[in-house]
Each structure stands twice: as C-alpha cells, then as structure tokens.
Design a protein around this motif. Structure first.
Motif, short mmCIF file in Angstrom:
data_model
loop_
_atom_site.label_atom_id
_atom_site.label_comp_id
_atom_site.label_asym_id
_atom_site.label_seq_id
_atom_site.Cartn_x
_atom_site.Cartn_y
_atom_site.Cartn_z
N ALA A 179 0.83 -1.22 0.00
CA ALA A 179 0.00 0.00 0.00
C ALA A 179 0.86 1.26 0.00
O ALA A 179 0.50 2.28 0.59
N MET A 180 1.98 1.21 -0.69
CA MET A 180 2.88 2.37 -0.76
C MET A 180 2.36 3.39 -1.75
O MET A 180 1.65 3.06 -2.69
N ARG A 181 2.75 4.64 -1.51
CA ARG A 181 2.45 5.70 -2.46
C ARG A 181 3.33 5.52 -3.70
O ARG A 181 4.44 4.98 -3.61
N ARG A 182 2.85 6.01 -4.80
CA ARG A 182 3.58 5.89 -6.07
C ARG A 182 5.01 6.41 -5.94
O ARG A 182 5.97 5.76 -6.36
N GLY A 183 5.18 7.57 -5.33
CA GLY A 183 6.52 8.16 -5.16
C GLY A 183 7.42 7.36 -4.24
O GLY A 183 8.64 7.40 -4.37
N GLU A 184 6.83 6.64 -3.30
CA GLU A 184 7.62 5.82 -2.38
C GLU A 184 8.15 4.57 -3.07
O GLU A 184 9.25 4.10 -2.77
N VAL A 185 7.38 4.05 -4.02
CA VAL A 185 7.79 2.85 -4.76
C VAL A 185 9.09 3.12 -5.51
O VAL A 185 9.96 2.25 -5.61
N LEU A 186 9.24 4.32 -6.04
CA LEU A 186 10.42 4.68 -6.84
C LEU A 186 11.71 4.58 -6.06
O LEU A 186 12.76 4.29 -6.64
N ALA A 187 11.65 4.84 -4.77
CA ALA A 187 12.86 4.88 -3.94
C ALA A 187 13.34 3.49 -3.50
O ALA A 187 14.43 3.36 -2.97
N ASP A 200 10.06 6.12 -13.18
CA ASP A 200 9.71 7.36 -12.50
C ASP A 200 8.22 7.32 -12.18
O ASP A 200 7.53 6.34 -12.49
N ALA A 201 7.71 8.37 -11.57
CA ALA A 201 6.30 8.39 -11.15
C ALA A 201 5.36 8.18 -12.33
O ALA A 201 4.38 7.44 -12.24
N ASP A 202 5.66 8.82 -13.45
CA ASP A 202 4.82 8.65 -14.64
C ASP A 202 4.90 7.22 -15.18
O ASP A 202 3.92 6.69 -15.69
N GLY A 203 6.07 6.60 -15.04
CA GLY A 203 6.25 5.22 -15.48
C GLY A 203 5.41 4.24 -14.68
O GLY A 203 4.84 3.30 -15.23
N VAL A 204 5.33 4.47 -13.37
CA VAL A 204 4.49 3.61 -12.52
C VAL A 204 3.04 3.78 -12.92
O VAL A 204 2.30 2.80 -13.11
N TYR A 205 2.61 5.03 -13.09
CA TYR A 205 1.23 5.31 -13.48
C TYR A 205 0.90 4.66 -14.83
O TYR A 205 -0.13 4.00 -14.98
N ALA A 206 1.79 4.85 -15.80
CA ALA A 206 1.57 4.31 -17.14
C ALA A 206 1.54 2.78 -17.12
O ALA A 206 0.72 2.17 -17.81
N SER A 207 2.41 2.17 -16.31
CA SER A 207 2.43 0.70 -16.22
C SER A 207 1.11 0.16 -15.69
O SER A 207 0.56 -0.79 -16.23
#
Length: 199
Positions: A46-54, A120-127
């Motif tokens: 249940a992580m935020r999109r920005g947290e997944v990137l790190a 990146d954040a857009d990449g997670v969203y797009a995926s």
C-alpha cells in the motif's frame, strides 16, 4: 438573518477501491513479470507511487517480507510488508532480470531500453494503466487505488480505521497517538498478518 437559509449539505462519494474480482481481472493484463510483481507489491505494501520509486532491491528483507521505507508525505520511516504472493512475483521478476536479492538497483525498472533505469512516477502510473487496459477493465485503475483498496480490505476483514491508517503510514489523528503512544513495527506487522496478507 440566516434563519431561512438551508444548511449546505455535503454529499460524500463512496470510497473508490477494487473488489476481489477487480483485482483478479487486473492480473489478466499482466504481460511482463514486472507487471505482476508491481501490482502484487502495491497491493501488499500500500505504498504511495513516489515511495515505490525509492525502493532498491536490497531494501527488502526477503525472509520476512519486511521493508522499511521513508514516507513521502510524513517524512518519517515506516515499515510495510510483502506477503508470500508478492514476494514470489518479485523474486520471479528479479530472476528474469538476472539480478540478485542484494542488488542496489531500483526494484522496478523499464522493460525496454535501459533495463537498469528505475521507473519514474509517470512510469508507474503508465504501467498500471497499461495493465488495466490490457485486462479490459471497465473502470479507472491508478496507483493510489491500491492504497484505498488495502485500507478498505483492512476494515472489511475486521481491522479498525486506525489500524488501516497505521499501516498506510497516516499521521495519528489525536493527541494521545501523536505524543504518548508508540506502537512500533510489531504492531504494524500484526495489522499486516491479520488483515492485509493474502489468504
């Protein structure tokens, strides 16, 4: 002067979340091992999109599924967990990439081009959007929906709203929680084992 004025009524929309059938249908849209690893990871943590990137691969304790992350909004560390299902798909994805569990590479990378470059954040969203499109979902699916779904499932399975907030890393709502109580990782793990972990 305000006696004849009707009070303003706020009509709240139902909380957007996925039912179990939605999650199962979403899995059908997974074309790459990264896709399935990503949705299981987001469902479990249940992580935020920005947290997944790190998240780096070596950040995950693969024996326990424990992952300590830095909260994007709260600016505090918190603990989340991957259940056995999420761990399985993450490990399958790492095998396909040919990287070890102690690698310092980003957990989620591009499937084409530079495969060592983190999303990146857009990449997670797009995926997530691409997975939903391939699955033929007739509803909007976006990264934050996994947080809402996990919180909803915690409550549906008997957990409290406070337990859901604790697992999601929300700031405590009252003075006692903010200044006088420390719950710690064991409490968060208990919430995970009781209400989040795939059965």
């Amino acid at each position: 002067p305000c006696d004849g004025v009707e009070p303003y009524q706020v009509i709240e929309k139902p909380i957007d979340h996925m039912e179990a059938t939605d999650v199962e249908k979403l899995k059908l849209g997974c074309k790459y091992k990264r896709d399935r690893a990503l949705i299981e990871f987001m469902r479990s943590t249940a992580m935020r999109r920005g947290e997944v990137l790190a998240v780096k691969i070596s950040d995950i304790y693969f024996r326990s599924g424990k992952l300590v992350i830095f909260g994007e909004k709260t600016q505090k560390y918190r603990t989340v967990f991957l259940d056995d299902v999420a761990l399985h798909y993450v490990q399958e994805y790492l095998k396909e990439r040919g990287v070890s569990e102690d690698s310092s590479e980003p957990l989620f990378t591009h499937v084409r081009g530079d495969k060592t470059k983190g999303l990146d954040a857009d990449g997670v969203y797009a995926s997530i959007k691409d997975i939903a499109d391939r699955a033929g979902m007739d509803r909007r699916v976006y990264p934050h929906l996994f947080r809402k779904t996990t919180a909803t499932n915690i409550c549906k399975r008997g957990g409290s709203v406070d337990a859901a907030g604790e697992y999601l890393g929300h700031a405590p709502r009252n003075v006692t929680d903010r200044h006088y109580t420390y719950k710690g990782d064991k409490y968060v793990e208990q919430i995970f084992r009781s209400f989040v972990e795939a059965v």
